[in-house]
Design an enzyme around this catalytic site. Structure first.
Site, mmCIF file in Angstrom:
data_model
loop_
_atom_site.group_PDB
_atom_site.id
_atom_site.type_symbol
_atom_site.label_atom_id
_atom_site.label_comp_id
_atom_site.label_asym_id
_atom_site.label_seq_id
_atom_site.Cartn_x
_atom_site.Cartn_y
_atom_site.Cartn_z
ATOM 1 N N GLU A 77 -65.420 -31.843 51.077
ATOM 2 C CA GLU A 77 -64.422 -31.943 50.005
ATOM 3 C C GLU A 77 -65.069 -32.130 48.642
ATOM 4 O O GLU A 77 -64.624 -31.552 47.654
ATOM 5 C CB GLU A 77 -63.487 -33.133 50.273
ATOM 6 N N ASN A 133 -63.560 -30.765 42.625
ATOM 7 C CA ASN A 133 -64.220 -32.059 42.753
ATOM 8 C C ASN A 133 -65.637 -32.090 42.188
ATOM 9 O O ASN A 133 -66.264 -33.156 42.136
ATOM 10 C CB ASN A 133 -64.261 -32.494 44.221
ATOM 11 N N THR A 137 -56.781 -46.286 22.663
ATOM 12 C CA THR A 137 -57.379 -47.423 23.384
ATOM 13 C C THR A 137 -58.081 -46.878 24.623
ATOM 14 O O THR A 137 -57.626 -47.083 25.750
ATOM 15 C CB THR A 137 -56.301 -48.454 23.783
ATOM 16 N N ARG A 143 -60.326 -41.987 39.745
ATOM 17 C CA ARG A 143 -60.170 -40.555 40.028
ATOM 18 C C ARG A 143 -60.676 -40.218 41.431
ATOM 19 O O ARG A 143 -60.071 -39.419 42.152
ATOM 20 C CB ARG A 143 -60.938 -39.747 38.978
ATOM 21 N N HIS A 155 -58.395 -38.531 44.386
ATOM 22 C CA HIS A 155 -58.798 -37.276 45.014
ATOM 23 C C HIS A 155 -59.043 -37.433 46.507
ATOM 24 O O HIS A 155 -59.023 -36.447 47.246
ATOM 25 C CB HIS A 155 -60.049 -36.722 44.327
ATOM 26 N N ASP A 156 -59.274 -38.641 46.956
ATOM 27 C CA ASP A 156 -59.415 -38.891 48.390
ATOM 28 C C ASP A 156 -58.046 -39.011 49.046
ATOM 29 O O ASP A 156 -57.758 -38.342 50.038
ATOM 30 C CB ASP A 156 -60.219 -40.175 48.627
ATOM 31 N N ASP A 202 -53.422 -49.319 29.529
ATOM 32 C CA ASP A 202 -52.160 -49.715 28.913
ATOM 33 C C ASP A 202 -51.226 -48.510 28.871
ATOM 34 O O ASP A 202 -51.478 -47.497 29.522
ATOM 35 C CB ASP A 202 -52.392 -50.291 27.516
ATOM 36 N N GLY A 224 -55.373 -38.109 53.894
ATOM 37 C CA GLY A 224 -55.130 -39.432 53.367
ATOM 38 C C GLY A 224 -56.366 -40.220 52.982
ATOM 39 O O GLY A 224 -57.447 -39.670 52.748
ATOM 40 N N HIS A 279 -54.481 -41.488 33.084
ATOM 41 C CA HIS A 279 -55.208 -40.838 31.985
ATOM 42 C C HIS A 279 -55.306 -41.733 30.754
ATOM 43 O O HIS A 279 -55.873 -41.324 29.736
ATOM 44 C CB HIS A 279 -54.537 -39.518 31.602
ATOM 45 N N THR A 280 -54.770 -42.937 30.843
ATOM 46 C CA THR A 280 -54.922 -43.866 29.724
ATOM 47 C C THR A 280 -56.358 -44.373 29.615
ATOM 48 O O THR A 280 -56.741 -44.994 28.629
ATOM 49 C CB THR A 280 -53.945 -45.055 29.862
#
Length: 321
Positions: A88, A94, A244, A61, A65-66, A249, A72, A194-195
């Site tokens: 930031e 953040n 999981t 994450r 976010h960077d 996955d 960039g 988000h897995t």
């Protein structure tokens, strides 16, 4: 063609593009100046992840976010605010970034400064550590090009509108990614991060009582119970993928049609006709998900990188030299 051949071809095409557009970035950038680089990153990642299993999703994450911001992948997310400038990392969106990601970079930087002083950028550390953590969690491998310099500026005012929030409608989130050069398919694949990881109850509890909610009823009841005291304890959180939670996955995509998504934006990926076909595709084929995700992550890691005389090699990742 086998999934591995497809992945190799995709990686080769990306590599060719990278070499053309970022001639100073190479896979073996530290071969002579810091030959221990890869081993130090691996050792730091391994020990930190074992000690704190939230490190993987926290670092992923932090990386997103960077790199998604207009400046960039320059490690500007790591800079601390000063009396004269709010950074930031202190922008509202953040403030919930877990500390494990920041701590990992600090540990790696400390070890690298002892081995190779003033040589390795914080931006390269974050990019390489993110990839290594993903593979530790079971995710796909992709080559990380190195030679980034660290940015000298970090402004909280530059964050708004450039990072997705859980309450944003899917077209708006998709636009954030397409404006940065990603396809809708790549955007959906990146959402598959988000897995792993978790979300705070405050980010989804208000949606549970909505009459038009897409939540599985039993799942919604379980979430309400787990988050019953979230107003008194704002740190309460739930795994993004209840099936999981610690494995990278495609279960996240399999969960969405069943109403087992956690955030409003998760449900939106399945309900919006723009993104639903890709959700269904990734739910059926994990190799396809990994292929597109790896391609998108490498592409993300190369956005607006600074090289050569641009930027600097920070001695400390939380402040400019």
């Amino acid at each position: 063609m086998s999934p591995f051949s497809v992945l190799f071809c995709a990686a080769f095409s990306v590599c060719w593009l990278c070499c053309v557009t970022n001639a100073r970035l190479t896979l073996d950038f530290y071969k002579d100046t810091c030959p221990q680089f890869s081993q130090i990153i691996r050792d730091t990642v391994t020990s930190k992840q074992i000690a704190s299993p939230t490190t993987g999703p926290a670092t992923l994450r932090l990386f997103l976010h960077d790199c998604l911001l207009p400046n960039g992948c320059d490690a500007s997310i790591l800079l601390s605010s000063t009396p004269f400038s709010k950074a930031e990392r202190d922008a509202d969106i953040n403030l919930s970034l877990p500390g494990d990601g920041f701590d990992l970079v600090v540990r790696a930087k400390t070890a690298l400064e002892l081995a190779c002083p003033n040589t390795v950028s914080c931006a390269d550390i974050l990019s390489a550590a993110t990839r290594d953590l993903l593979t530790m969690l079971g995710g796909p491998f992709y080559p990380v090009f190195l030679g980034r310099r660290d940015g000298r500026s970090s402004l909280s005012s530059s964050v708004a509108g450039h990072l997705p929030t859980p309450s944003m409608p899917i077209p708006q989130i998709a636009q954030i990614f397409t404006q940065r050069g990603f396809s809708v398919e790549e955007f959906v694949a990146l959402s598959g991060a988000h897995t792993v990881g978790f979300s705070h109850c405050s980010e989804f509890v208000p949606n549970l009582s909505n009459s038009s909610s897409s939540y599985n009823p039993r799942f919604a009841q379980g979430l309400q119970k787990a988050c019953a005291d979230y107003r008194k304890n704002p740190t309460l959180s739930v795994f993004n993928d209840i099936m999981t939670p610690n494995k990278f996955d495609n279960a996240y995509f399999q969960n969405l049609p069943k109403g087992l998504g956690l955030l409003k934006s998760d449900h939106g990926l399945y309900s919006d006709p723009l993104t639903r076909p890709f959700v269904e595709s990734f739910a059926k084929d994990q190799n396809k998900f990994f292929q597109v995700f790896a391609h998108a992550m490498q592409k993300l890691s190369l956005l607006n990188v600074q090289t050569g005389r641009k930027g600097e090699i920070r001695r400390r990742c939380d402040q400019i030299n």
